[in-house]
Design a protein around this motif. Structure first.
Motif, PDB file in Angstrom:
ATOM      1  N   MET A 146       0.778  -1.219  -0.116  1.00  0.00           N
ATOM      2  CA  MET A 146       0.034  -0.061   0.011  1.00  0.00           C
ATOM      3  C   MET A 146       0.804   1.310  -0.100  1.00  0.00           C
ATOM      4  O   MET A 146       0.492   2.385  -0.221  1.00  0.00           O
TER       5      MET A 146
ATOM      6  N   ASN B 101      -5.987   3.386   6.188  1.00  0.00           N
ATOM      7  CA  ASN B 101      -6.420   1.986   6.233  1.00  0.00           C
ATOM      8  C   ASN B 101      -7.260   1.640   5.208  1.00  0.00           C
ATOM      9  O   ASN B 101      -7.673   2.517   4.544  1.00  0.00           O
ATOM     10  N   ARG B 102      -7.537   0.297   5.134  1.00  0.00           N
ATOM     11  CA  ARG B 102      -8.374  -0.304   3.932  1.00  0.00           C
ATOM     12  C   ARG B 102      -9.793  -0.005   3.927  1.00  0.00           C
ATOM     13  O   ARG B 102     -10.530  -0.099   2.860  1.00  0.00           O
TER      14      ARG B 102
ATOM     15  N   GLY C 160      -9.615   0.154   0.401  1.00  0.00           N
ATOM     16  CA  GLY C 160      -9.526  -1.364   0.258  1.00  0.00           C
ATOM     17  C   GLY C 160     -10.028  -1.871  -1.178  1.00  0.00           C
ATOM     18  O   GLY C 160      -9.557  -2.519  -2.064  1.00  0.00           O
TER      19      GLY C 160
ATOM     20  N   GLU D  66       0.007  -3.174  -3.105  1.00  0.00           N
ATOM     21  CA  GLU D  66       0.029  -3.666  -1.789  1.00  0.00           C
ATOM     22  C   GLU D  66       0.973  -4.743  -1.617  1.00  0.00           C
ATOM     23  O   GLU D  66       0.962  -5.920  -2.308  1.00  0.00           O
TER      24      GLU D  66
END
Length: 78
Positions: free
Chosen positions: A1, A21-22, A62, A76
């Motif tokens: 990521m 974050n995702r 995500g 990622e």
């Protein structure tokens, strides 16, 4: 990521200091504008050397990472 985070920080420098974050929503949590999203698409395509379809709606970080992986663009770490 990390690679995607670098591109996001280029588009919106204030994201450098934010833990990402995702599950974060691209437009709401990251506050990307439509213009920011277009710049991000251009950066991703330039970095990957490919033009992608982008026909699927992407809501979270995500979702974006999963879409890129499905297109063979890895951003990622495994």
């Amino acid at each position: 990521m990390e690679e995607l985070l670098e591109l996001l920080a280029y588009v919106k420098p204030e994201l450098r200091m934010m833990p990402l974050n995702r599950q974060m929503y691209l437009m709401e949590d990251l506050q990307l504008t439509d213009c920011d999203a277009l710049v991000l698409v251009a950066l991703i395509e330039a970095r990957s050397g490919r033009i992608l379809g982008w026909e699927k709606p992407l809501e979270t970080l995500g979702d974006l990472l999963d879409y890129l992986a499905s297109q063979g663009v890895e951003m990622e770490e495994e």
